[in-house]
Design an enzyme around this catalytic site. Structure first.
Site, mmCIF file in Angstrom:
data_model
loop_
_atom_site.group_PDB
_atom_site.id
_atom_site.type_symbol
_atom_site.label_atom_id
_atom_site.label_comp_id
_atom_site.label_asym_id
_atom_site.label_seq_id
_atom_site.Cartn_x
_atom_site.Cartn_y
_atom_site.Cartn_z
ATOM 1 N N HIS A 220 0.757 -1.262 -0.022
ATOM 2 C CA HIS A 220 -0.152 0.177 0.093
ATOM 3 C C HIS A 220 0.898 1.154 0.078
ATOM 4 O O HIS A 220 1.167 1.925 0.932
ATOM 5 C CB HIS A 220 -0.824 0.047 1.242
ATOM 6 C CG HIS A 220 -2.019 -1.115 0.939
ATOM 7 N ND1 HIS A 220 -2.045 -2.214 1.738
ATOM 8 C CD2 HIS A 220 -3.166 -0.865 0.169
ATOM 9 C CE1 HIS A 220 -2.978 -3.052 1.325
ATOM 10 N NE2 HIS A 220 -3.792 -2.246 0.661
ATOM 11 N N ASN A 221 1.517 1.419 -1.062
ATOM 12 C CA ASN A 221 2.338 2.774 -1.307
ATOM 13 C C ASN A 221 2.040 3.431 -2.354
ATOM 14 O O ASN A 221 0.886 3.229 -3.176
ATOM 15 C CB ASN A 221 3.839 2.271 -1.356
ATOM 16 C CG ASN A 221 3.863 0.995 -2.598
ATOM 17 O OD1 ASN A 221 3.101 1.280 -3.389
ATOM 18 N ND2 ASN A 221 4.550 0.300 -2.236
ATOM 19 N N ARG A 223 3.180 3.601 -5.492
ATOM 20 C CA ARG A 223 3.027 3.034 -6.749
ATOM 21 C C ARG A 223 1.648 2.503 -6.939
ATOM 22 O O ARG A 223 0.916 2.039 -7.825
ATOM 23 C CB ARG A 223 4.000 1.998 -6.861
ATOM 24 C CG ARG A 223 4.309 1.517 -8.456
ATOM 25 C CD ARG A 223 5.614 0.758 -8.516
ATOM 26 N NE ARG A 223 6.709 1.062 -8.156
ATOM 27 C CZ ARG A 223 7.591 1.854 -8.932
ATOM 28 N NH1 ARG A 223 6.996 2.286 -10.426
ATOM 29 N NH2 ARG A 223 8.555 2.520 -8.623
ATOM 30 N N HIS A 224 1.111 1.821 -5.646
ATOM 31 C CA HIS A 224 -0.110 1.331 -5.713
ATOM 32 C C HIS A 224 -1.335 2.389 -6.170
ATOM 33 O O HIS A 224 -2.120 2.052 -6.867
ATOM 34 C CB HIS A 224 -0.800 0.699 -4.261
ATOM 35 C CG HIS A 224 -1.932 0.239 -4.182
ATOM 36 N ND1 HIS A 224 -2.585 -0.707 -5.109
ATOM 37 C CD2 HIS A 224 -2.873 0.539 -3.326
ATOM 38 C CE1 HIS A 224 -3.839 -1.032 -4.724
ATOM 39 N NE2 HIS A 224 -4.192 -0.151 -3.818
ATOM 40 N N HIS A 260 -7.266 7.046 -2.427
ATOM 41 C CA HIS A 260 -8.016 6.101 -1.679
ATOM 42 C C HIS A 260 -7.164 5.263 -0.542
ATOM 43 O O HIS A 260 -7.815 4.758 0.172
ATOM 44 C CB HIS A 260 -8.412 5.207 -2.772
ATOM 45 C CG HIS A 260 -7.666 3.785 -2.922
ATOM 46 N ND1 HIS A 260 -6.680 4.082 -3.977
ATOM 47 C CD2 HIS A 260 -7.577 2.708 -2.740
ATOM 48 C CE1 HIS A 260 -5.719 3.091 -4.202
ATOM 49 N NE2 HIS A 260 -6.547 2.082 -3.487
HETATM 50 ZN ZN ZN Z 1 -5.863 0.300 -2.391
#
Ligand code: ZN
Length: 498
Positions: A220-221, A223-224, A260
């Site tokens: 969850h960084n 790039r995500h 998000h």
């Molecule tokens: Zn996500």
């Protein structure tokens, strides 16, 4: 005693008795009052001198004198009244003066306090600078930027611009500044900067602030965040969403995708709730992470220099805010069944003019993008599984250390890449994308087919894993001897023979 009262005298007689003369006050009453005020017996004879100097009796029983007496009394009454008014005014002025003095005193104290605060802040700054520790790095988050962001601008080539619209886009080859340029390009390309009069510099600052507020988690960084937004951008083109949706909806879809997972701590809601973290307490166990992502997003918008909506009127901002919150909260996988069921009920009679239908579709779209890695080519998708497992294992290790329940799909003792993926692709991804396919048949080739291929590939991998486990059991039982220089293929051969 004799009192001489001159009605034209500029220095009227003042007395400390508070007297209100009524217009209808009788001369007898006035006379009595004079006597009381002067401490004389009530039957004392009072004489007046008129302007000619003649002595006038004020015996009220004499009708010819009554008018003059009344006049004199009226004037006396006026003088009394004026005197009292002046006294009232004096009291009021004195009170106001006292109040102002008090305020000046208080303000003075405040100034002293402010000066003290200033010097404290200065000292603290100097101390921080001299220590030069990581504290300063944390400090860069959410701090306003007044300058033009200085991230090295990446000029996108024609090929990159074209590739950016495709789900096959390779998300791994870009540095953060290049991803920032891509995101910036998407806002321009979709006409959002033009249609909503977004300040292009504010857009840059906002994106940079977004980048700073994603943590360096394995999965969850930033790039995500980029992947989810790029998939949304691809879907907008693939499904011609600009023909079906308003630009406000497009802005909500893109912005919700960007925001998000802001400040995701790397531990999921289950951990937050079981470990009773500050987030779980704050949000009463109701989607703590998603609520937090949303709150951070709007904290960023509350800074004027990062507020891409600063040109919106109150009503438009409200609409964008509500839409963005709804979409970010929809990314909680605990609500997957509920949201998909609701969409399934609408999809056969879908109505793009029905607000409820459109909102539900937007929720499903952001969900699709959020978990869309397996839609991408195998080379792009597979590294994400390793990232996800790394984050899962980090959580399960911590849960074990803290004596909290551990989910089997996160346990490094129980999960493998194929087992992690097969169920997810078969029971979550394919059913959801196939439902969206009813509305947008064009996603079948580009999105659903890659999912089916990925499912088949992981099932093959699982068969290999199972076979290898079986061989290990035979070897451990001493029934079979291991081959020298064993490879995966050799193992399959052995298994086939068995
Ligand atoms: Zn996500």
């Amino acid at each position: 005693k004799q009192f001489l009262i001159c009605p034209t005298c500029p220095n009227p007689i003042y007395h400390d008795i508070n007297v209100v003369f009524s217009r209808f006050c009788s001369p007898c009453d006035i006379k009595e009052l004079f006597c009381t005020a002067a401490g004389l017996p009530r039957n004392t004879t009072i004489s007046l001198v008129d302007s000619t100097g003649a002595m006038v009796s004020i015996d009220p029983t004499m009708p010819n004198k009554e008018e003059l007496f009344q006049n004199v009394l009226t004037q006396v009454a006026e003088q009394f009244s004026r005197a009292f008014k002046i006294n009232e005014l004096k009291t009021e002025v004195t009170n106001r003066l006292a109040m102002l003095e008090k305020r000046v005193e208080l303000e003075g104290l405040k100034v002293v306090e402010i000066e003290k605060c200033r010097s404290d802040i200065k000292k603290l700054r100097e101390e921080m600078a001299s220590r030069n520790n990581s504290f300063l790095d944390d400090n860069k988050k959410l701090t306003p930027r007044r300058d033009v962001p200085s991230y090295p601008k990446y000029h996108l080539s024609k090929e990159t611009i074209d590739a950016l619209r495709q789900p096959v886009f390779d998300v791994w080859q870009w540095e953060p500044n290049e991803m920032l340029s891509c995101l910036e390009h998407m806002y321009h390309d979709l006409g959002l900067v033009r249609d909503f009069n977004i300040n292009p510099i504010t857009l840059k600052r906002w994106l940079l602030c977004i980048h700073d507020n994603y943590r360096n988690n394995p999965f969850h960084n930033f790039r995500h965040c980029f992947c989810v937004t790029q998939m949304m951008y691809s879907m907008i083109y693939l499904c011609n969403l600009q023909e079906k949706f308003s630009q406000v909806d497009i802005l909500i879809l893109m912005t919700a995708a960007v925001c998000h997972d802001l400040d995701h701590p790397g531990y999921n809601n289950t951990y937050q709730i079981n470990a009773r973290t500050e987030l779980a307490v704050r949000y009463n166990d109701i989607s703590p992470l998603e609520n937090h992502h949303c709150a951070v997003a709007f904290q960023i918008f509350s800074q004027a220099d990062c507020n891409i909506f600063s040109n919106f009127d109150a009503e438009a901002f409200k609409q964008i805010r509500q839409g963005t919150i709804t979409l970010i909260l929809a990314t909680d996988m605990a609500r997957h069944g509920e949201i998909l069921d609701s969409f399934k009920q609408k999809v056969d009679n879908f109505d793009f003019t029905n607000e409820e239908h459109v909102t539900c579709l937007k929720m499903v779209l952001i969900k699709c993008c959020d978990i869309s890695n397996e839609v991408r080519p195998m080379e792009v998708a597979e590294p994400w599984v390793d990232c996800l497992l790394e984050e899962y294992f980090m959580q399960s290790d911590r849960e074990k250390a803290e004596g909290l329940p551990v989910a089997p799909f996160m346990d490094r003792e129980k999960v493998t890449k194929p087992t992690a993926q097969i169920g997810f692709i078969k029971f979550v991804l394919i059913p959801m994308f196939e439902t969206v396919m009813k509305l947008f048949p064009q996603i079948e080739d580009v999105m659903v087919q890659p999912l089916r291929e990925s499912r088949d590939r992981y099932e093959e991998l699982k068969q290999i894993d199972d076979a290898m486990n079986e061989v290990r059991i035979w070897i451990e039982a001493g029934i079979c001897t291991p081959l020298k220089n064993k490879t995966k293929e050799d193992s399959i051969v052995v298994t086939d023979m068995i």
